[in-house]
Scaffold this motif. Sequence first.
Motif, PDB file in Angstrom:
ATOM      1  N   LYS A   4       0.833  -1.211   0.000  1.00  0.00           N
ATOM      2  CA  LYS A   4       0.000   0.000   0.000  1.00  0.00           C
ATOM      3  C   LYS A   4       0.858   1.248   0.000  1.00  0.00           C
ATOM      4  O   LYS A   4       0.590   2.222  -0.712  1.00  0.00           O
ATOM      5  CB  LYS A   4      -0.924  -0.019   1.217  1.00  0.00           C
ATOM      6  CG  LYS A   4      -1.896   1.146   1.236  1.00  0.00           C
ATOM      7  CD  LYS A   4      -2.819   1.045   2.422  1.00  0.00           C
ATOM      8  CE  LYS A   4      -3.808   2.220   2.451  1.00  0.00           C
ATOM      9  NZ  LYS A   4      -4.717   2.133   3.621  1.00  0.00           N
ATOM     10  N   LYS A   5       1.945   1.231   0.794  1.00  0.00           N
ATOM     11  CA  LYS A   5       2.848   2.378   0.858  1.00  0.00           C
ATOM     12  C   LYS A   5       3.534   2.597  -0.490  1.00  0.00           C
ATOM     13  O   LYS A   5       3.716   3.730  -0.939  1.00  0.00           O
ATOM     14  CB  LYS A   5       3.892   2.158   1.950  1.00  0.00           C
ATOM     15  CG  LYS A   5       3.349   2.286   3.366  1.00  0.00           C
ATOM     16  CD  LYS A   5       4.461   2.111   4.379  1.00  0.00           C
ATOM     17  CE  LYS A   5       3.936   2.287   5.815  1.00  0.00           C
ATOM     18  NZ  LYS A   5       5.013   2.106   6.812  1.00  0.00           N
ATOM     19  N   GLU A   6       3.942   1.479  -1.137  1.00  0.00           N
ATOM     20  CA  GLU A   6       4.612   1.606  -2.429  1.00  0.00           C
ATOM     21  C   GLU A   6       3.666   2.142  -3.503  1.00  0.00           C
ATOM     22  O   GLU A   6       4.060   2.928  -4.357  1.00  0.00           O
ATOM     23  CB  GLU A   6       5.154   0.238  -2.848  1.00  0.00           C
ATOM     24  CG  GLU A   6       6.331  -0.227  -1.986  1.00  0.00           C
ATOM     25  CD  GLU A   6       6.854  -1.594  -2.403  1.00  0.00           C
ATOM     26  OE1 GLU A   6       6.260  -2.170  -3.348  1.00  0.00           O
ATOM     27  OE2 GLU A   6       7.830  -2.066  -1.801  1.00  0.00           O
ATOM     28  N   VAL A   7       2.389   1.703  -3.436  1.00  0.00           N
ATOM     29  CA  VAL A   7       1.396   2.197  -4.394  1.00  0.00           C
ATOM     30  C   VAL A   7       1.173   3.689  -4.206  1.00  0.00           C
ATOM     31  O   VAL A   7       1.100   4.460  -5.170  1.00  0.00           O
ATOM     32  CB  VAL A   7       0.070   1.432  -4.234  1.00  0.00           C
ATOM     33  CG1 VAL A   7      -1.032   2.095  -5.042  1.00  0.00           C
ATOM     34  CG2 VAL A   7       0.234  -0.019  -4.669  1.00  0.00           C
ATOM     35  N   GLU A   8       1.068   4.122  -2.952  1.00  0.00           N
ATOM     36  CA  GLU A   8       0.856   5.547  -2.661  1.00  0.00           C
ATOM     37  C   GLU A   8       2.064   6.374  -3.082  1.00  0.00           C
ATOM     38  O   GLU A   8       1.931   7.494  -3.603  1.00  0.00           O
ATOM     39  CB  GLU A   8       0.590   5.733  -1.169  1.00  0.00           C
ATOM     40  CG  GLU A   8      -0.775   5.198  -0.731  1.00  0.00           C
ATOM     41  CD  GLU A   8      -0.987   5.331   0.772  1.00  0.00           C
ATOM     42  OE1 GLU A   8      -0.008   5.688   1.477  1.00  0.00           O
ATOM     43  OE2 GLU A   8      -2.129   5.086   1.223  1.00  0.00           O
ATOM     44  N   LYS A   9       3.264   5.792  -2.849  1.00  0.00           N
ATOM     45  CA  LYS A   9       4.483   6.503  -3.247  1.00  0.00           C
ATOM     46  C   LYS A   9       4.566   6.631  -4.762  1.00  0.00           C
ATOM     47  O   LYS A   9       4.958   7.675  -5.301  1.00  0.00           O
ATOM     48  CB  LYS A   9       5.702   5.752  -2.720  1.00  0.00           C
ATOM     49  CG  LYS A   9       7.016   6.488  -2.970  1.00  0.00           C
ATOM     50  CD  LYS A   9       8.186   5.750  -2.349  1.00  0.00           C
ATOM     51  CE  LYS A   9       9.489   6.512  -2.585  1.00  0.00           C
ATOM     52  NZ  LYS A   9      10.648   5.809  -1.983  1.00  0.00           N
ATOM     53  N   GLU A  10       4.173   5.564  -5.472  1.00  0.00           N
ATOM     54  CA  GLU A  10       4.162   5.582  -6.929  1.00  0.00           C
ATOM     55  C   GLU A  10       3.165   6.608  -7.463  1.00  0.00           C
ATOM     56  O   GLU A  10       3.439   7.342  -8.424  1.00  0.00           O
ATOM     57  CB  GLU A  10       3.809   4.186  -7.460  1.00  0.00           C
ATOM     58  CG  GLU A  10       3.849   4.070  -8.970  1.00  0.00           C
ATOM     59  CD  GLU A  10       5.256   4.165  -9.514  1.00  0.00           C
ATOM     60  OE1 GLU A  10       5.411   4.482 -10.713  1.00  0.00           O
ATOM     61  OE2 GLU A  10       6.206   3.931  -8.738  1.00  0.00           O
ATOM     62  N   ARG A  11       1.994   6.682  -6.808  1.00  0.00           N
ATOM     63  CA  ARG A  11       0.974   7.650  -7.196  1.00  0.00           C
ATOM     64  C   ARG A  11       1.498   9.079  -6.980  1.00  0.00           C
ATOM     65  O   ARG A  11       1.291   9.966  -7.819  1.00  0.00           O
ATOM     66  CB  ARG A  11      -0.302   7.417  -6.392  1.00  0.00           C
ATOM     67  CG  ARG A  11      -1.441   8.359  -6.825  1.00  0.00           C
ATOM     68  CD  ARG A  11      -2.681   8.203  -5.972  1.00  0.00           C
ATOM     69  NE  ARG A  11      -3.254   6.873  -6.092  1.00  0.00           N
ATOM     70  CZ  ARG A  11      -3.306   5.989  -5.093  1.00  0.00           C
ATOM     71  NH1 ARG A  11      -2.812   6.294  -3.905  1.00  0.00           N
ATOM     72  NH2 ARG A  11      -3.850   4.793  -5.271  1.00  0.00           N
ATOM     73  N   GLU A  12       2.182   9.295  -5.877  1.00  0.00           N
ATOM     74  CA  GLU A  12       2.741  10.615  -5.571  1.00  0.00           C
ATOM     75  C   GLU A  12       3.810  10.996  -6.591  1.00  0.00           C
ATOM     76  O   GLU A  12       3.874  12.141  -7.043  1.00  0.00           O
ATOM     77  CB  GLU A  12       3.332  10.612  -4.161  1.00  0.00           C
ATOM     78  CG  GLU A  12       3.868  11.977  -3.735  1.00  0.00           C
ATOM     79  CD  GLU A  12       4.449  11.957  -2.334  1.00  0.00           C
ATOM     80  OE1 GLU A  12       5.043  12.977  -1.939  1.00  0.00           O
ATOM     81  OE2 GLU A  12       4.309  10.938  -1.642  1.00  0.00           O
ATOM     82  N   ASN A  13       4.648  10.006  -6.950  1.00  0.00           N
ATOM     83  CA  ASN A  13       5.689  10.260  -7.950  1.00  0.00           C
ATOM     84  C   ASN A  13       5.069  10.617  -9.301  1.00  0.00           C
ATOM     85  O   ASN A  13       5.554  11.498 -10.017  1.00  0.00           O
ATOM     86  CB  ASN A  13       6.584   9.032  -8.100  1.00  0.00           C
ATOM     87  CG  ASN A  13       7.491   8.833  -6.894  1.00  0.00           C
ATOM     88  OD1 ASN A  13       7.763   9.774  -6.150  1.00  0.00           O
ATOM     89  ND2 ASN A  13       7.962   7.596  -6.690  1.00  0.00           N
ATOM     90  N   ASN A  14       3.991   9.926  -9.662  1.00  0.00           N
ATOM     91  CA  ASN A  14       3.304  10.214 -10.923  1.00  0.00           C
ATOM     92  C   ASN A  14       2.709  11.609 -10.940  1.00  0.00           C
ATOM     93  O   ASN A  14       2.743  12.314 -11.949  1.00  0.00           O
ATOM     94  CB  ASN A  14       2.213   9.173 -11.167  1.00  0.00           C
ATOM     95  CG  ASN A  14       2.778   7.813 -11.536  1.00  0.00           C
ATOM     96  OD1 ASN A  14       3.891   7.717 -12.023  1.00  0.00           O
ATOM     97  ND2 ASN A  14       2.003   6.757 -11.275  1.00  0.00           N
TER      98      ASN A  14
END
Length: 205
Positions: A4-14
């Motif tokens: 979940k943290k990695e998905v949120e981090k990926e979304r933030e990076n995008n």
Amino acid sequence: VQIKKEVEKERENNLNLQKALEEVSKLNDELKNLHDEKDNLMRILAHDLKNPIQSIMSSVKLLKGEDDPSFIDELYKNISSQSIRMQNLIKRLLEFKELENGTIKLNISEFNSRSLSEKIIKNSSISAAKKGITILNECASCGLMLKTDYDLLYQVFDNLVSNSIKFSPYGSKITLPCKSMEKIHVFEIQDEGPWFTEEAMKRLY
């Protein structure tokens, strides 16, 4: 939890990447607009410099073999006047930053419309004579007092008269009338050249 943290981090990076791309696109648009403005300014300057350059060249040609001292003096005065005019046009170009910001300085002075119209006709006399065109100064009798930037107003009228000479038939006439209507001064340039087409009129403004 880790996924979940990695998905949120990926979304933030995008989101950050998208924001950065939008900023780059905005900067590109601004650079393009600035480039277009400079190109437009250069075209205007080239057009405005053409008239004094042609006048100087014509005066130089007329000097060859001329014996009349008074006429020679007039030609020298014209060359000097047109040279100063070119210098002022180049100075305006160097003030491009002020033009870009809409803060160009106006050199306000008070002068008589007669002096303006007489100068325009005098500086246009050589190009008019080449086509046998007569320029009538009906504005000379008005003597309206104006308070504005002399050089900029002269540039507008000179371009209009130059175009009238260019598109008017040989042996025709150009008339410069002016009148005062309440608080408004009206200047006209009337020629016997071709009219605007309906399609050109739609694009005029």
